[in-house]
Write an enzyme that holds these catalytic residues in place. Structure first.
Site, PDB file in Angstrom:
ATOM      1  N   GLY A 304      45.895 -91.553  29.117  1.00 43.46           N
ATOM      2  CA  GLY A 304      46.669 -91.647  30.348  1.00 43.46           C
ATOM      3  C   GLY A 304      47.012 -93.032  30.837  1.00 43.46           C
ATOM      4  O   GLY A 304      47.754 -93.173  31.812  1.00 43.46           O
ATOM      5  N   GLU A 340      41.252 -90.836  24.736  1.00 48.77           N
ATOM      6  CA  GLU A 340      42.365 -90.152  24.061  1.00 48.77           C
ATOM      7  C   GLU A 340      43.705 -90.834  24.327  1.00 48.77           C
ATOM      8  O   GLU A 340      44.644 -90.208  24.816  1.00 48.77           O
ATOM      9  CB  GLU A 340      42.449 -88.699  24.539  1.00 48.77           C
ATOM     10  N   PRO A 341      43.821 -92.127  24.040  1.00 52.47           N
ATOM     11  CA  PRO A 341      45.080 -92.801  24.367  1.00 52.47           C
ATOM     12  C   PRO A 341      46.233 -92.397  23.443  1.00 52.47           C
ATOM     13  O   PRO A 341      46.055 -92.245  22.236  1.00 52.47           O
ATOM     14  CB  PRO A 341      44.746 -94.285  24.163  1.00 52.47           C
ATOM     15  N   GLY A 342      47.376 -92.212  24.026  1.00 51.62           N
ATOM     16  CA  GLY A 342      48.606 -91.992  23.244  1.00 51.62           C
ATOM     17  C   GLY A 342      49.563 -93.115  23.580  1.00 51.62           C
ATOM     18  O   GLY A 342      49.749 -94.085  22.839  1.00 51.62           O
ATOM     19  N   CYS A 411      76.783 -83.312  25.334  1.00 55.81           N
ATOM     20  CA  CYS A 411      77.598 -82.610  26.316  1.00 55.81           C
ATOM     21  C   CYS A 411      76.735 -82.089  27.463  1.00 55.81           C
ATOM     22  O   CYS A 411      76.530 -80.883  27.618  1.00 55.81           O
ATOM     23  CB  CYS A 411      78.331 -81.478  25.595  1.00 55.81           C
ATOM     24  N   GLU A 412      76.169 -82.991  28.222  1.00 59.95           N
ATOM     25  CA  GLU A 412      75.329 -82.699  29.396  1.00 59.95           C
ATOM     26  C   GLU A 412      75.441 -83.898  30.329  1.00 59.95           C
ATOM     27  O   GLU A 412      75.330 -85.037  29.868  1.00 59.95           O
ATOM     28  CB  GLU A 412      73.840 -82.586  29.018  1.00 59.95           C
TER      29      GLU A 412
HETATM   30  C1  LIG Z   1      44.494 -83.891  26.818  1.00 56.78           C
HETATM   31  C2  LIG Z   1      45.320 -85.104  26.607  1.00 56.78           C
HETATM   32  N1  LIG Z   1      44.750 -86.173  26.043  1.00 56.78           N
HETATM   33  C3  LIG Z   1      45.448 -87.311  25.832  1.00 56.78           C
HETATM   34  C4  LIG Z   1      46.773 -87.411  26.190  1.00 56.78           C
HETATM   35  C5  LIG Z   1      47.496 -88.703  25.947  1.00 56.78           C
HETATM   36  O1  LIG Z   1      47.882 -89.285  27.137  1.00 56.78           O
HETATM   37  P1  LIG Z   1      48.597 -90.716  27.137  1.00 56.78           P
HETATM   38  O2  LIG Z   1      49.650 -90.670  26.112  1.00 56.78           O
HETATM   39  O3  LIG Z   1      49.129 -90.860  28.512  1.00 56.78           O
HETATM   40  O4  LIG Z   1      47.549 -91.726  26.828  1.00 56.78           O
HETATM   41  C6  LIG Z   1      47.396 -86.318  26.785  1.00 56.78           C
HETATM   42  C7  LIG Z   1      48.796 -86.427  27.207  1.00 56.78           C
HETATM   43  O5  LIG Z   1      49.238 -85.899  28.174  1.00 56.78           O
HETATM   44  C8  LIG Z   1      46.655 -85.127  26.985  1.00 56.78           C
HETATM   45  O6  LIG Z   1      47.216 -84.055  27.551  1.00 56.78           O
END
Ligand SMILES: Cc1ncc(COP(=O)(O)O)c(C=O)c1O
Length: 484
Positions: A304, A340-342, A411-412
């Site tokens: 997050g 859990e970084p994305g 087309c939106e």
């Molecule tokens: C359960 C969970 N973990 C990790 C993430 C990754 O979040 P972020 O990309 O904001 O670090 C998400 C994304 O919403 C998620 O739902």
């Protein structure tokens, strides 16, 4: 916009429209060989771009961010001119990544986590490019999965299943069976989810390590679409129901081993106090859970962390700030920390590179129309998200600066990449990038209007450029109908 400014903008626009319609920037012809190479051998631009070693030698200043404008006015990815890449690859929108920036982002988390037992679970939903996954796995990351196919992909990319976490509010039984077989952690999201995990364990003949995804009801102060840890969220168990879940786990000692607690508050969070508030609640839950005899070793605080989408130089929290805010809590309970970084691992490593198709005005609004669109990058349309936009080459000296909506050809009316952006009026064919496009962009891309998903490239450590995903083609689309 002031009326006088509008008039002068309109004048400069009409000038731009009547000018030589062919851009000063040469457009390289579409490389027909690329499609053939798809099936023969992996296409790499290494050879092509490394032929110009002068470029990498000229710009030796330390790189602050992988995409930066240098003294010559051109945008660079590391030491490679984006304009040069545009002239070498297929003439269509494409994603361009910096591999070294991905490494730097992982290293920032690793350094922040020193002294803690931890798992960096990369959230594959942010970006599921297979080559990127392999790279993250080699750097030591685990993976966070939200579908059976993401689990399959993670396994294919060689991730250690004991560093993988399967999340989700609607996990399917067949996917849970795979998760149980492979020995990945599974987060329990609801009563029915727990029942399914028990059944999956029996089918797989394996006990499943589970974490309870507790909804801490903390407001992450983000767009409602990316808030996931408040009371009204569809994710997680209600914290008042904790005892029910503990009893259910106790009732299934052959199927379930409770190993930890999980929360995920939301995405694009820019205040680390929010993580701390949640972690305080979570360790209290862990105390309660342990008091009932469970050997719970893992605290998963989710992902997050936000990034600087606005490029205004704002000082945003870094991985170190995030980890430091929970470090003492984690150590005080002798826990392993899962994160859990994305977005914060991958978003700033990439731009969507587009070509300007043309410039137009409707009298009150000016538009830069590009070849990329909401099909390739939907975040602005979906969440009204801001992603910084700039041209890749110095603007012509006489180019007037105006406010533009940057729009695609879909087309939106919702098809925009940016609104009210102050930019020099670009020539047709000019390169225009949408920054910070590494997360939730390609992974959310669609083929709407039959705009086929774009190719992806990355700049490697040695300054060469390689293709890391083929662009989809019309033939790919027709394949879905073969034999029907
Ligand atoms: C359960 C969970 N973990 C990790 C993430 C990754 O979040 P972020 O990309 O904001 O670090 C998400 C994304 O919403 C998620 O739902």
């Amino acid at each position: 916009m002031a009326a006088t400014q509008l008039c002068s903008n309109s004048a400069s626009l009409s000038k731009a429209l009547t000018q030589n319609p062919f851009p000063k920037i040469p457009i390289s012809p579409l490389k027909t060989t690329l499609n053939f190479q798809r099936t023969l051998k992996p296409f790499t631009l290494k050879a092509v771009l490394s032929q110009n070693p002068a470029k990498s030698q000229t710009h030796t200043a330390p790189v602050e961010h992988c995409f930066s404008k240098k003294a010559d006015g051109f945008l660079y990815c590391e030491d490679v001119r984006v304009q040069d890449v545009m002239e070498t690859v297929e003439k269509r929108p494409f994603y361009l990544y910096s591999k070294p920036q991905i490494t730097r982002n992982v290293e920032a988390y690793k350094q922040a986590l020193e002294g803690l037992n931890s798992i960096i679970g990369y959230a594959i939903k942010a970006n599921n490019n297979y080559k990127i996954l392999e790279h993250l796995r080699k750097l030591g990351c685990g993976a966070v999965l939200v579908s059976g196919n993401e689990l399959r992909l993670a396994l294919r990319a060689g991730f250690d299943p004991t560093k993988c976490i399967f999340n989700g509010n609607g996990k399917l039984l067949e996917d849970l069976v795979l998760a149980a077989q492979e020995g990945v952690f599974v987060n329990v999201d609801s009563e029915f989810d727990l029942e399914n995990i028990v059944v999956a364990s029996r089918i797989a003949g394996k006990k499943v390590n589970v974490l309870l995804r507790i909804n801490p009801d903390v407001d992450p102060q983000v767009h409602p679409y990316v808030a996931t840890g408040n009371k009204n969220s569809k994710f997680g168990i209600r914290n008042e129901k904790l005892q029910w879940f503990l009893d259910a786990v106790k009732a299934h000692p052959n199927e379930l081993k409770l190993v930890g607690a999980h929360c995920h508050l939301g995405s694009t969070i820019t205040k680390v106090d929010i993580f701390r508030d949640a972690a305080v609640l979570m360790v209290n839950y862990i105390d309660k859970i342990r008091a009932q005899g469970f050997e719970v070793d893992y605290l998963n605080i989710g992902g997050g962390l936000g990034i600087d989408y606005y490029h205004t130089g704002a000082v945003l929290p870094k991985p170190r700030n995030l980890i430091d805010t929970v470090r003492e809590l984690v150590l005080s309970r002798n826990l392993n920390l899962i994160i859990e970084p994305g977005r914060s691992l991958i978003a700033n490593t990439c731009c969507l590179v587009n070509h300007v198709t043309g410039v137009k005005t409707n009298g009150t609004k000016n538009f830069i129309v590009i070849d990329g669109s909401m099909a390739e990058l939907i975040r602005p349309s979906l969440y009204d998200a801001y992603q910084h936009i700039e041209l890749v080459s110095p603007a012509p000296q006489d180019a007037e600066i105006s406010k533009f909506d940057v729009v695609g050809p879909v087309c939106e009316s919702a098809d925009f990449l940016g609104k009210e952006r102050e930019l020099p009026t670009p020539d047709r064919g000019a390169g225009l990038v949408v920054h910070d496009a590494g997360a939730y962009c390609m992974s959310m891309a669609s083929t709407y209007n039959l705009k086929m998903r774009p190719p992806e490239y990355w700049v490697e450590e040695d300054g060469s450029v390689s293709k890391i995903r083929h662009g989809e083609t019309f033939e790919d689309h027709m394949r879905f109908f073969e034999g029907l």
